[in-house]
Write an enzyme that holds these catalytic residues in place. Sequence first.
Site, short mmCIF file in Angstrom:
data_model
loop_
_atom_site.label_atom_id
_atom_site.label_comp_id
_atom_site.label_asym_id
_atom_site.label_seq_id
_atom_site.Cartn_x
_atom_site.Cartn_y
_atom_site.Cartn_z
N SER A 1 0.92 -1.17 0.05
CA SER A 1 0.16 0.00 0.05
C SER A 1 0.87 1.13 -0.08
O SER A 1 1.49 1.53 -0.87
CB SER A 1 -1.11 0.11 1.23
OG SER A 1 -1.84 1.11 1.01
N ASP B 1 -3.78 6.11 -2.96
CA ASP B 1 -2.49 5.54 -2.45
C ASP B 1 -1.88 4.79 -3.20
O ASP B 1 -1.99 4.44 -4.35
CB ASP B 1 -3.15 4.84 -1.09
CG ASP B 1 -3.94 3.71 -1.30
OD1 ASP B 1 -4.46 3.50 -2.34
OD2 ASP B 1 -4.09 3.10 -0.34
N ASP C 1 -1.45 1.54 -3.72
CA ASP C 1 -2.19 0.16 -4.45
C ASP C 1 -3.64 0.75 -5.12
O ASP C 1 -4.29 -0.17 -5.59
CB ASP C 1 -2.30 -0.90 -3.62
CG ASP C 1 -3.14 -0.83 -2.34
OD1 ASP C 1 -3.09 0.17 -1.69
OD2 ASP C 1 -3.42 -1.88 -1.62
N ASP D 1 -6.45 1.50 -3.88
CA ASP D 1 -7.69 1.00 -3.25
C ASP D 1 -8.44 2.28 -2.28
O ASP D 1 -9.55 1.90 -2.06
CB ASP D 1 -7.46 -0.18 -2.79
CG ASP D 1 -6.67 -0.37 -1.52
OD1 ASP D 1 -6.02 0.76 -1.17
OD2 ASP D 1 -6.63 -1.02 -0.38
#
Length: 469
Positions: free
Chosen positions: A99, A258, A260, A262
């Site tokens: 992340s 962010d 990743d 998501d």
Amino acid sequence: MAADLSQLVKAYDVRGVVPDQWDETLAELFGAAFVQVTGADAIVTGHDMRPSSPGLSRAFARGAAARGVDVTEIGLCSTDQLYYASGAFGLAGAMFTASHNPARYNGIKMCRAGAAPVGQDTGLTEIRELVESWLDAEARTSQAQTSQAPASAAAAPDAAPGTITGRDTLEDYAAHLRGLVDLTSIRPLKVVVDAGNGMGGHTVPTVFAGLPLTLVPMYFELDGTFPNHEANPLDPANIVDLQKRVREEAADLGIAFDGDADRCFVVDERGEPVSPSAITALVAARELARNGGKGTVIHNLITSWSVPEVVREHGGTPVRTRVGHSFIKAEMAASGAIFGGEHSAHYYFKDFWNADTGMLAALHVLAALGGQQGTLSALVAQYDRYAGSGEINSTVDDQTARLAAIRAAYEGQEGITLDELDGLTVTAPDWWFNVRPSNTEPLLRLNAEARDGGTMERVRDEVLTIIRG
């Protein structure tokens, strides 16, 4: 390698420093353990842009294939793109990402078929224990001076190896998302998107293609070393560039993802941050409208009072949960909720297998803004009704003692209620606050809200004095 899995396997995922805490050998064992615990006969894997991600992802696939499981690799993707593949193909899945953590970190987010989460209470503990048993067996073998490859301890002796094949899902993922939001009649908008050198740079151009948008990209180059800023838009320092660019471009809004991709964070036409609680309320109203003004909406206990108010005003039923995606997803599945939101900018949709997708939330914001002539700041004002402190972290020596001191200070006061659904929440007619202990650090996390800024600041400071006293 000598691995301490107690430091590597967290409540919701696997995460640690590569190669100090884990490497491809360990990833291979996780792949074998994952398929044994889930019972999957086929899985899908994906990875982000970190330098270590392709190797770790392929090692995991080898471990799974060694147990006779067929693996579909979708390659570079956002976490919600992996959830899409898990849901659309009906496969258990594994996403390699850390992340927003620094470049030296990597991790695995795992799910069962249909994007059902694998966490501490839903299989992750068993996966850890299985990997530990294999590592122990390998250590004993090494002590006996018998040569044996680490993965052989995990491989099923009689299993015919599974296949590993590639598949591109980006276009299908984008089409699925656009099918969930009506964007056909929106007015032209100018939007600045800060991908933070993360996976938003990979997904945004395809998802936004064909929409009446003037896209101003920032940091779309995939670079897992994060050369411009940390890919965590909840930290105000990381949206400074976006805020400045929105003002310079006279854009209608800005969106930050962010690492990743998501989670998404929104700034208005003035470059001012829009509270994730306001976005939760806005999307909740839209999802309720799509469902005939009926449905359950999940919100965690640190979202604004605005969220349950808006849900009720639009005919829905709000349900309050603990903080954390495993609690949100479990409650969504149990209640059949149509939507869920957290103040961390995670947004969950029934039509997306109860999984979180920042991209779908972003499309809802674009549809809402583009469907009328006003500014974003004017649009969200109806959903942003109270003064909030944001999350304030304090390092403490004794979490339990500090929470007890807070309870003693407020318990028994007229008009004040206390509950311990998650940490301690104290509620009065004109304000509330929640204090939660971190599970991994000696921290207490404070969130406070009131009907006006002065009251919020007074309550905030009172509680911080007790926490830090």
